[in-house]
Design an enzyme around this catalytic site. Sequence first.
Site, PDB file in Angstrom:
ATOM      1  N   HIS A  66     -13.782  -1.849  -1.522  1.00  0.00           N
ATOM      2  CA  HIS A  66     -12.841  -1.339  -0.515  1.00  0.00           C
ATOM      3  C   HIS A  66     -13.125  -1.949   0.863  1.00  0.00           C
ATOM      4  O   HIS A  66     -13.003  -1.298   1.891  1.00  0.00           O
ATOM      5  CB  HIS A  66     -12.916   0.195  -0.442  1.00  0.00           C
ATOM      6  CG  HIS A  66     -11.595   0.853  -0.200  1.00  0.00           C
ATOM      7  ND1 HIS A  66     -10.764   1.237  -1.215  1.00  0.00           N
ATOM      8  CD2 HIS A  66     -10.948   1.192   0.934  1.00  0.00           C
ATOM      9  CE1 HIS A  66      -9.677   1.803  -0.721  1.00  0.00           C
ATOM     10  NE2 HIS A  66      -9.763   1.772   0.590  1.00  0.00           N
ATOM     11  N   LYS A  94      -8.067  -0.784  -9.335  1.00  0.00           N
ATOM     12  CA  LYS A  94      -8.761  -1.387  -8.194  1.00  0.00           C
ATOM     13  C   LYS A  94      -9.932  -0.490  -7.773  1.00  0.00           C
ATOM     14  O   LYS A  94      -9.798   0.730  -7.724  1.00  0.00           O
ATOM     15  CB  LYS A  94      -7.794  -1.553  -7.019  1.00  0.00           C
ATOM     16  CG  LYS A  94      -8.396  -2.229  -5.788  1.00  0.00           C
ATOM     17  CD  LYS A  94      -7.313  -2.445  -4.736  1.00  0.00           C
ATOM     18  CE  LYS A  94      -7.861  -3.180  -3.527  1.00  0.00           C
ATOM     19  NZ  LYS A  94      -8.821  -2.369  -2.761  1.00  0.00           N
ATOM     20  N   TYR A 141      -1.971   5.388  -4.848  1.00  0.00           N
ATOM     21  CA  TYR A 141      -2.964   6.459  -4.825  1.00  0.00           C
ATOM     22  C   TYR A 141      -2.379   7.647  -5.570  1.00  0.00           C
ATOM     23  O   TYR A 141      -1.214   8.027  -5.342  1.00  0.00           O
ATOM     24  CB  TYR A 141      -3.279   6.890  -3.390  1.00  0.00           C
ATOM     25  CG  TYR A 141      -4.172   5.955  -2.620  1.00  0.00           C
ATOM     26  CD1 TYR A 141      -5.511   5.792  -2.963  1.00  0.00           C
ATOM     27  CD2 TYR A 141      -3.677   5.246  -1.532  1.00  0.00           C
ATOM     28  CE1 TYR A 141      -6.334   4.938  -2.244  1.00  0.00           C
ATOM     29  CE2 TYR A 141      -4.492   4.386  -0.803  1.00  0.00           C
ATOM     30  CZ  TYR A 141      -5.816   4.243  -1.164  1.00  0.00           C
ATOM     31  OH  TYR A 141      -6.628   3.393  -0.455  1.00  0.00           O
ATOM     32  N   SER A 188       0.808  -1.218   0.000  1.00  0.00           N
ATOM     33  CA  SER A 188       0.000   0.000   0.000  1.00  0.00           C
ATOM     34  C   SER A 188       0.844   1.271   0.000  1.00  0.00           C
ATOM     35  O   SER A 188       1.905   1.331   0.636  1.00  0.00           O
ATOM     36  CB  SER A 188      -0.910   0.006   1.233  1.00  0.00           C
ATOM     37  OG  SER A 188      -1.575   1.242   1.370  1.00  0.00           O
ATOM     38  N   THR A 200      -5.744   2.469  -7.057  1.00  0.00           N
ATOM     39  CA  THR A 200      -7.036   2.481  -6.382  1.00  0.00           C
ATOM     40  C   THR A 200      -7.770   3.773  -6.712  1.00  0.00           C
ATOM     41  O   THR A 200      -7.257   4.867  -6.476  1.00  0.00           O
ATOM     42  CB  THR A 200      -6.862   2.347  -4.865  1.00  0.00           C
ATOM     43  OG1 THR A 200      -6.238   1.085  -4.588  1.00  0.00           O
ATOM     44  CG2 THR A 200      -8.201   2.411  -4.150  1.00  0.00           C
TER      45      THR A 200
END
Length: 375
Positions: free
Chosen positions: A263, A239, A141, A118, A167
């Site tokens: 999510h 995603k 992100y 992440s 994402t």
Amino acid sequence: MATIREPLVRIPASLVSVADYERLAPEFIEPATLAYIAGGSGNEQSLRANIEDVARLRIRNRLLVDSAHGHTRLSLLAHSLAHPVLLAPIGHQGLVHRDGEVAVAQGAAATDTALVTSTQATRRLEDIAAATDGPKWFQLYFQPRKEHTLALVRRAEAAGYTALVVTLDTPVQPLSRRAQRAGFRIPSDCLPASLAEFSEQTRPPSALAGVFDGLMAAAPGWQDLDWLMGQTRLPVIVKGVLDVEDAAKCQRRGVSGLVLSNHGGRALDGVPSAISVLPEIRARLGKTYPLLIDGGIRSGYDVFKALACGANAVLVGRPQIYALAVAGALGVAHMLKLLRDELEVCMALSGTPTLADIGALSLAPDLQLTNLGYH
């Protein structure tokens, strides 16, 4: 208040399922932190749907199928994987274990499991990558400034990540009511390590500025996705897809694959589960397009159901956090072994010795109570 236990150094004989890790988690995670991890957005309708929709499916057992040469291997984005279970990207894992995402990567390495790191990880993306020699993808992100997004991409490329998972379903992150009621706040020592070099002034505006004038003013658009794919040779996976038209649009734009996801029930409440939209999206995008799902996967039997509905692979989220809290890297490795062992048993008993044998006919038809005389 009960004392929070230190992570176990041995797996007790009584710990025999992924559900056991969730059951034990309150002994190893502070209550407010557990509320943050376990909770979903809004009324938690989507959080519940993730579990309920998987549980509703029934598996068809078959007899006398030759499974002597069965296996769980697959090829995904030109990489050979030992099995179809990946570790989903989850940020702030330092909340539950001192080694955080590095311990998760060690558990992945011990079980030949692909890892998705992440952007919000509490350890640097380079340190996480160094902890496993297995397949690893980087979840991205978009940052408010393109140069910062590009800096993360270049670091991921240099560290050996082989795909980018972008994402897109949370330009606004709804607050968890459970976490609010518990008074949860992310501590200063659990902030995203890979974003530390970016100044506070360049991070997303506070929600206090209002949704449309604040956070959504910096939200990415389709043009940003196109820009990103032009900046890297790594395959780009999107995603957070649940809508069939969005899925088709991603495919047309050259996106390499999708993760169908709500999510973990932490984005827009009331949307469907990933597994419920999977068959329609698979039918629209074709048999060969890479589709993964997350949400509600709590056993190897659940993995099987997802594959039968059309997924190439699944990602597991909360189970890795519970396993990490209970027993560190050992717990993560054990949790993954449980999933894989259960998947293999399920494949053997359902007459599907390879992943290619699993399909829609591997699921039993829905039971209609009216056919049995019930109304």
